[in-house]
Write a protein that holds these residues in place. Structure first.
Motif, short mmCIF file in Angstrom:
data_model
loop_
_atom_site.label_atom_id
_atom_site.label_comp_id
_atom_site.label_asym_id
_atom_site.label_seq_id
_atom_site.Cartn_x
_atom_site.Cartn_y
_atom_site.Cartn_z
N VAL A 1 0.84 -1.21 0.00
CA VAL A 1 0.00 0.00 0.00
C VAL A 1 0.86 1.25 0.00
O VAL A 1 0.60 2.22 -0.72
CB VAL A 1 -0.96 -0.02 1.21
CG1 VAL A 1 -1.65 1.34 1.36
CG2 VAL A 1 -2.01 -1.11 1.04
N ARG B 1 2.72 1.70 -3.51
CA ARG B 1 1.81 1.98 -4.62
C ARG B 1 2.41 1.56 -5.96
O ARG B 1 2.60 2.37 -6.87
CB ARG B 1 1.41 3.46 -4.66
CG ARG B 1 0.58 3.91 -3.47
CD ARG B 1 0.00 5.30 -3.67
NE ARG B 1 -0.81 5.40 -4.87
CZ ARG B 1 -2.07 4.98 -4.97
NH1 ARG B 1 -2.67 4.41 -3.93
NH2 ARG B 1 -2.73 5.11 -6.11
N ASP C 1 3.02 0.01 -9.72
CA ASP C 1 2.24 -0.08 -10.95
C ASP C 1 1.74 -1.50 -11.17
O ASP C 1 0.71 -1.70 -11.82
CB ASP C 1 3.12 0.33 -12.14
CG ASP C 1 3.61 1.77 -12.00
OD1 ASP C 1 2.82 2.68 -12.23
OD2 ASP C 1 4.79 1.95 -11.64
N TYR D 1 -4.87 -4.72 -1.09
CA TYR D 1 -3.96 -3.62 -1.43
C TYR D 1 -4.37 -2.87 -2.70
O TYR D 1 -3.77 -1.87 -3.05
CB TYR D 1 -2.50 -4.10 -1.50
CG TYR D 1 -2.20 -5.23 -2.45
CD1 TYR D 1 -2.23 -5.05 -3.82
CD2 TYR D 1 -1.86 -6.49 -1.96
CE1 TYR D 1 -1.94 -6.08 -4.69
CE2 TYR D 1 -1.55 -7.53 -2.82
CZ TYR D 1 -1.59 -7.32 -4.18
OH TYR D 1 -1.31 -8.35 -5.04
N ARG E 1 -4.09 -3.02 -6.06
CA ARG E 1 -3.16 -2.68 -7.13
C ARG E 1 -3.25 -3.76 -8.22
O ARG E 1 -3.60 -4.92 -7.93
CB ARG E 1 -1.71 -2.60 -6.64
CG ARG E 1 -1.48 -1.67 -5.47
CD ARG E 1 -1.94 -0.26 -5.75
NE ARG E 1 -1.20 0.38 -6.83
CZ ARG E 1 -1.55 1.53 -7.38
NH1 ARG E 1 -2.65 2.16 -6.98
NH2 ARG E 1 -0.81 2.07 -8.34
#
Length: 281
Positions: free
Chosen positions: A28, A31, A33, A60, A62
């Motif tokens: 988290v 962050r 990609d 999370y 993502r």
């Protein structure tokens, strides 16, 4: 700057709750990609283990590329192993066992190296090798190009030779020629970064093996703790660079901290790759 997190071999069903929470906090905060989960998501391919893994990934928020490992097909349920070996995996992570990710800056190609009939040993077929080559041929020049397998294409200990991916030598040669930069793997719970283009084994282009340890499992081996990788890539102008960081779980701090770093110059931009930092030999 592109940032990719590689986690591997969490073996949900043997997870350490504090480490799971610390890993989720780290992701988290970073962050990324993309998060790459390079197999052995579960310990015994049971529904509740896949549910826990899915909950972790959803937590999370993502983009995540997941491939199965040998532990993600049933071991004791021979009926399911023969007739529907990836059934539980598919229910948790979808039908695509060889997913891809392409955001313009990063291309990651998943390869399903699990063969249920082989138990723990993995293999890559000629057809899979060619599929990856065809996809690499369509990559953008500036993209970091990653191939993801579960079993390793390179080992650094004699006792791990038996764990090498079957047909790995042909795969390495073909993927290097097609322009891949990194081959990410897991399986042996030992983190390291190594060049595959060496004096002993020359390749058409530089290619690197990035092997991850076990992210959250208590199934650590020989005192090697939980870890994951952070991969950073700067879209090049006249050259490309990729930095691989090993993040280790600190038992006292109860969080992951950055450790060994390896910097790679991407060879297709006219620079030979060169490691820096204190990567183990």
């Amino acid at each position: 700057m592109s940032l990719i997190v590689q986690i591997s071999d969490p073996h949900f069903g043997t997870e350490r709750p504090d480490v799971v929470a610390a890993l989720q906090d780290a992701i988290v905060g970073l962050r990324p990609d993309l998060v790459i989960l390079s197999g052995d998501v579960t310990q015994r391919a049971r529904h509740r283990q896949f549910t826990a893994a899915r909950r972790f990934v959803d937590g999370y928020e993502r983009p995540t590329l997941v491939i199965p490992g040998n532990h993600d097909v049933p071991l004791f349920n021979l009926f399911a192993r023969v007739l529907d070996p990836f059934g539980a995996y598919r229910r948790a992570f979808g039908d695509d066992l060889e997913p891809e990710f392409d955001n313009g800056h990063v291309l990651a190609i998943g390869v399903n190296t699990v063969r249920p009939s082989r138990h723990k040993d993995g293999a890559v077929s000629d057809e899979q090798i060619e599929r990856v080559c065809r996809r690499l041929a369509r990559a953008r020049e500036e993209q970091l190009r990653i191939v993801v397998t579960h079993q390793p294409v390179h080992v650094i200990r004699e006792k791990d030779i038996a764990n090498l991916l079957v047909n790995h030598e042909r795969a390495i040669a073909a993927w290097a020629a097609a322009g891949a930069d990194l081959v990410l793997g897991g399986h042996i719970h030992l983190p390291y970064v190594r060049p595959l283009d060496t004096e002993k084994h020359r390749l058409a282009n530089p290619l690197w093996a990035v092997q991850a340890g076990t992210a959250v499992s208590r199934r650590i081996r020989e005192g090697i703790g939980n870890s994951f990788h952070v991969i950073r890539h700067e879209a090049p102008r006249d050259r490309g660079a990729c930095v691989v960081e090993q993040w280790d779980y600190g038992e006292g701090e109860r969080r992951f901290v950055a450790g060994v770093t390896t910097q790679i110059r991407l060879g297709r931009f006219g620079q030979q790759p060169s490691p820096t930092g204190s990567a183990p030999t």
